[in-house]
Scaffold this active site. Sequence first.
Site, PDB file in Angstrom:
ATOM      1  N   GLU B 281     -31.381   9.683 -32.863  1.00 18.91           N
ATOM      2  CA  GLU B 281     -31.131   8.850 -34.037  1.00 18.91           C
ATOM      3  C   GLU B 281     -29.989   9.440 -34.867  1.00 18.91           C
ATOM      4  O   GLU B 281     -29.161   8.717 -35.417  1.00 18.91           O
ATOM      5  CB  GLU B 281     -32.409   8.730 -34.873  1.00 18.91           C
ATOM      6  CG  GLU B 281     -32.500   7.452 -35.683  1.00 18.91           C
ATOM      7  CD  GLU B 281     -33.911   7.219 -36.211  1.00 18.91           C
ATOM      8  OE1 GLU B 281     -34.706   6.577 -35.499  1.00 18.91           O
ATOM      9  OE2 GLU B 281     -34.226   7.675 -37.324  1.00 18.91           O
ATOM     10  N   GLU B 284     -26.936   8.570 -33.187  1.00 24.50           N
ATOM     11  CA  GLU B 284     -26.695   7.133 -33.359  1.00 24.50           C
ATOM     12  C   GLU B 284     -26.034   6.890 -34.717  1.00 24.50           C
ATOM     13  O   GLU B 284     -25.090   6.104 -34.840  1.00 24.50           O
ATOM     14  CB  GLU B 284     -28.029   6.379 -33.268  1.00 24.50           C
ATOM     15  CG  GLU B 284     -27.873   4.863 -33.265  1.00 24.50           C
ATOM     16  CD  GLU B 284     -29.228   4.148 -33.235  1.00 24.50           C
ATOM     17  OE1 GLU B 284     -30.278   4.805 -33.323  1.00 24.50           O
ATOM     18  OE2 GLU B 284     -29.210   2.908 -33.124  1.00 24.50           O
ATOM     19  N   CYS B 301     -39.334   4.514 -36.321  1.00 29.28           N
ATOM     20  CA  CYS B 301     -40.479   5.281 -35.826  1.00 29.28           C
ATOM     21  C   CYS B 301     -41.814   4.600 -36.082  1.00 29.28           C
ATOM     22  O   CYS B 301     -42.796   4.862 -35.409  1.00 29.28           O
ATOM     23  CB  CYS B 301     -40.523   6.660 -36.479  1.00 29.28           C
ATOM     24  SG  CYS B 301     -39.093   7.655 -36.107  1.00 29.28           S
ATOM     25  N   SER B 321     -32.482   1.319 -35.993  1.00 31.41           N
ATOM     26  CA  SER B 321     -32.120   2.216 -34.897  1.00 31.41           C
ATOM     27  C   SER B 321     -32.694   1.690 -33.581  1.00 31.41           C
ATOM     28  O   SER B 321     -33.811   1.164 -33.551  1.00 31.41           O
ATOM     29  CB  SER B 321     -32.688   3.606 -35.191  1.00 31.41           C
ATOM     30  OG  SER B 321     -32.703   4.379 -34.011  1.00 31.41           O
ATOM     31  N   LYS B 360     -49.821   1.609 -33.631  1.00 28.81           N
ATOM     32  CA  LYS B 360     -49.358   2.287 -32.405  1.00 28.81           C
ATOM     33  C   LYS B 360     -50.023   1.689 -31.164  1.00 28.81           C
ATOM     34  O   LYS B 360     -49.466   1.734 -30.075  1.00 28.81           O
ATOM     35  CB  LYS B 360     -49.660   3.787 -32.485  1.00 28.81           C
ATOM     36  CG  LYS B 360     -48.748   4.547 -33.428  1.00 28.81           C
ATOM     37  CD  LYS B 360     -47.366   4.770 -32.838  1.00 28.81           C
ATOM     38  CE  LYS B 360     -46.419   5.390 -33.860  1.00 28.81           C
ATOM     39  NZ  LYS B 360     -45.007   5.341 -33.419  1.00 28.81           N
ATOM     40  N   GLU B 363     -47.896  -1.195 -30.456  1.00 27.84           N
ATOM     41  CA  GLU B 363     -46.589  -0.746 -29.965  1.00 27.84           C
ATOM     42  C   GLU B 363     -46.664  -0.337 -28.490  1.00 27.84           C
ATOM     43  O   GLU B 363     -45.801  -0.678 -27.688  1.00 27.84           O
ATOM     44  CB  GLU B 363     -46.105   0.436 -30.805  1.00 27.84           C
ATOM     45  CG  GLU B 363     -44.700   0.917 -30.436  1.00 27.84           C
ATOM     46  CD  GLU B 363     -44.321   2.215 -31.154  1.00 27.84           C
ATOM     47  OE1 GLU B 363     -45.160   3.147 -31.206  1.00 27.84           O
ATOM     48  OE2 GLU B 363     -43.183   2.310 -31.639  1.00 27.84           O
ATOM     49  N   GLU B 368     -41.882  -4.494 -23.368  1.00 28.35           N
ATOM     50  CA  GLU B 368     -40.618  -3.830 -23.008  1.00 28.35           C
ATOM     51  C   GLU B 368     -40.758  -2.308 -22.910  1.00 28.35           C
ATOM     52  O   GLU B 368     -39.832  -1.621 -22.500  1.00 28.35           O
ATOM     53  CB  GLU B 368     -39.522  -4.203 -24.018  1.00 28.35           C
ATOM     54  CG  GLU B 368     -39.727  -3.699 -25.442  1.00 28.35           C
ATOM     55  CD  GLU B 368     -40.554  -4.634 -26.329  1.00 28.35           C
ATOM     56  OE1 GLU B 368     -41.337  -5.441 -25.787  1.00 28.35           O
ATOM     57  OE2 GLU B 368     -40.428  -4.524 -27.564  1.00 28.35           O
ATOM     58  N   CYS B 505     -47.179   8.569 -42.345  1.00 26.50           N
ATOM     59  CA  CYS B 505     -48.260   8.571 -41.350  1.00 26.50           C
ATOM     60  C   CYS B 505     -49.504   9.313 -41.822  1.00 26.50           C
ATOM     61  O   CYS B 505     -50.606   9.021 -41.379  1.00 26.50           O
ATOM     62  CB  CYS B 505     -47.778   9.188 -40.051  1.00 26.50           C
ATOM     63  SG  CYS B 505     -46.298   8.381 -39.440  1.00 26.50           S
TER      64      CYS B 505
END
Lengths: 429, 579
Positions: B281, B284, B301, B321, B360, B363, B368, B505
């Site tokens: 990141e 990036e 994230c 990102s 999560k 996710e 994908e 988190c």
Amino acid sequence: MSTPHDSANSVFRLGLFRDFPTLMHYRDFGGYQALANALSGSPEAVIGEIGAAGLRGRGGAAFPTAAKLQMVRDNPPGVRYVICNADEGEPGTFKDRFIMTHIPFQLLEGMAIAAYAVGAAQGFIYIRHEYPEAQETMRRAIAAARAAGLLGADILGSGFSFDIEIFSGAGSYLCGEETALLSSIEGKKGRPRLKPPYPTQCGLWGKPTLINNVETLANIPPIVDRGSAWYRALGTADSHGTKLISLSGDVVRRGLYEVPFGTTFREIIYDYGGGLKQGRLKAVNIGGASGVVVPPWELDCPLEYDACGQRGITIGSGAVFVMDDSRSVLENVRNRIDFFLHESCGKCTPCREGLRQAGRIIHKTLAGEAVLADIDNLERYTRTMQNAAFCGLGQAAGNSLISSLKYFRDDYEAMCRDQNQAAPKEATA
Amino acid sequence: MTTTVNFNLNGREVTVPAGITILEAARLHGVKIPTLCHHPDQRVKANCRVCVVEVEGQKNLAASCATTVAAGMKVKTNSPRIRETVQTILELIFANHPQECLTCIRNGNCELRRLAADYGMLEVKGEMVTDALPLDTSTPSLVRNPNKCIKCGRCAEVCHHVQETGVLYSHFRSVDVQVAPEYGKYLSDVACVLCGQCAAVCPVGAIHEKDDIASVWAALDDPGKHVVVQVAPAVRVSIAEEFGQPPGTIATGRLVSALRKLGFDRVFDTDFTADLTIMEEGHELLHRLKTGGALPLMTSCSPGWVKYIEHNYPELLPHVSTCKSPQQMFGALAKSYYSQKSGIDPADIFVVSIMPCTAKKFESQRPEMNASGHQDVDAVLTTRELGRILKQAGVDFATLEDDAFDDPLGISTGAAAIFGVTGGVMEAALRTVYEVVTGQELADVEFTAVRGLEGIKEATVDLAGTSVKVAVAHGLGNARRIMDLLRAGQADYTFIEIMCCPGGCIGGGGQPYGTTNAVRRQRIEAAYRVDAGLAIRKSHHNPAIAKLYEEFLRHPLSETSHHLLHTRYKNRSLYKLKG
């Protein structure tokens, strides 16, 4: 409407109750003199006169009107509102609808004076959806008052401006509760809000707001016009003026009566209502759905805030429903609990679940399936609703239950299985 | 202005700060008043009415959560009238509540059940009137059981006023009241981001994480599976709470021991891929700065945040990102790099994540997320589920010895350790970006401006003469404010960190029950202690990361990196219309 006393002692402009009420008629009977008087004096003088008259809210809570006006007035300068609560929803109560459809200008005049007293430029009349004819009459009356310079900018050339809009309720009994009513106008769910802050400080859209019942506001013009001394002379030492009574049930002459405070309930039923149509008097429900059920021997109680309060009688909106001995008190109470269960907003536990359980027990009792212990539970659930519900609706929803258990407990117990030899037998497998 | 008031509490004169409620005042003086709808970080609702007290001179009982203490007030919190009322209210709630306590996911930590025990509830005298509404199991993250809902409104409050996602509403009236998505829709059909904050504040079992313990047991019990586990940075400072220890207890070593005892073949650390995320990141960001790419760059994230922007601001997705989250990077590496190194077929590798987060789970199941040809992450357990599975395995957490993570995916830095707190990713990124850009060593690694529980934090960092303005937001209500600025062209930031959950988190929707801002602060403080105690505190100094690039990825943003570690997000509508 008819009254045994003369119109000189009436708060409401008699003689106007025919056809469509016109502004001209209203003015012929002295209408709008009060507003002119008020505007020529100070707002403080108006509040002082209403305070001296001892006017208390006619919606049910009986809060001193002048104190409420003063609370709104005492806020720092800024926008404030006047709201007329015309969400009349108590079954058996029809006084506000009568005022709106027959003497709408008296309400508009009262609102304008109240607005002048608190410094408001905008008012709303929250009319329940089920009163389309009252909405229509009020709309026409507002247009007429506006055209005559009695509403809108620079009223009667005094520099004071005030206008009124009609707001149609969305059809919930609870919206008559003042904070739920505010939420409803604001486009939210009609659920009660926490108090404090009170609407007088933080009301509609967060602005100081005066909320009064139709009858309360309609009392203001005669007080300002004829003076507090005249007004006080109408009632008793404790309760001043007159009260509109919606009389219904098993009486000869059902209808709306204006009675001076101090009149007994027996007089209301027998002198005004002509007594019972048939049978004997079994019970009287006073104060509407959230009122109490009393036996005949309580009827010598005068219509007076203190006297009623001492006996646990809630004058409420002024509904009197007469039951002869062909009726069942339990069925009457069941209907009212069913009504409240339907109308509860469901926000707080005691009201939502307490009414559900109370309803279950009453239905069980009427079906002959209850036992004595159920009646004790019914009493406990009702106490909890009264003690702990969030708003006035939930607190008052148990009034009919508590009073019927106080006066007519025998009727409940007689229906219980363990008191009744003829109880239905258990189904056998 | 007086700053204190005196009042009479249960016959004793006490002094309390002015303006607080009777409930707060009573707690200050060691008097417990029961509550259900009350939550210390939420607005007062006064719905449940179990906190009623007697105030002398008042006809009705007063809700202590909604009544401010006034000077001279006389308050009783215990009287026959109060006890009868509270017991009756509990009884009324129970009459409309499934009596499934023994088989409820909240068995042992249900606030209603605890009150029933405190008040000696022995029977429900009323008639049982339970509901039979369908369960919502439509998402991989959450289960909503409307039959257990006590209508306290805590979930709707957090959904509306903290996250501002507005998914859960109170509908209907009277006994038909339901707290649910609009029109009886399922969570999968509305713009729910699955953050689980509703589950975290629910006092009962009406909404909770989808329990995936069985699938993890199945993998652990399967001799053909090589089961590896990764642990998110925020779990090490919260897991001890599941075993009765105070919030902020650092339990990293014991956590590793516990996972070994469960039978995992390798115990790895999501912190490793947190460091990797900084490398990718960070580069990036540098790449975008050089090539004029979409700026500000926003972190990716937090899966709840990603789903939120997909639903609400899809036109701003180019700012996000392309890096996968550390969880997904780990899964992709476990089934490629680690598979190659260990010689184990990726088809036989089963990746379990221990996450503080319910999103999560969603996710990990995004279609994908399978760069290696296999699903990156196979199963996700929340901190709460980890607590339960350890109890099932008979692991005595309190007495465990410390243990260390396995190589090579277990080596990490202080930068990674603070990923679990709001501002942590930003701080970690700045430590690396600063040194890469300036070529100079960063003397003070602590960017305190981005720390703490303030909703939106800003800082300006000097990078070799260029001022870079950054922003940090946590909780989606704060994210919305930044997104609105960005959409209006009024956000002059270069880099923005957003975490879905309040506090980051450590305040995730899968964390131990009882998470409040006070608890969040304790966990945050612990995470910074973990960072300060580590020898290496910058991601680019992680030797295992250097080795990973050398052996496998070549360099940040390489082709392999792009293939395995980066992804694309999609435009989701706010509402899913059924045909």
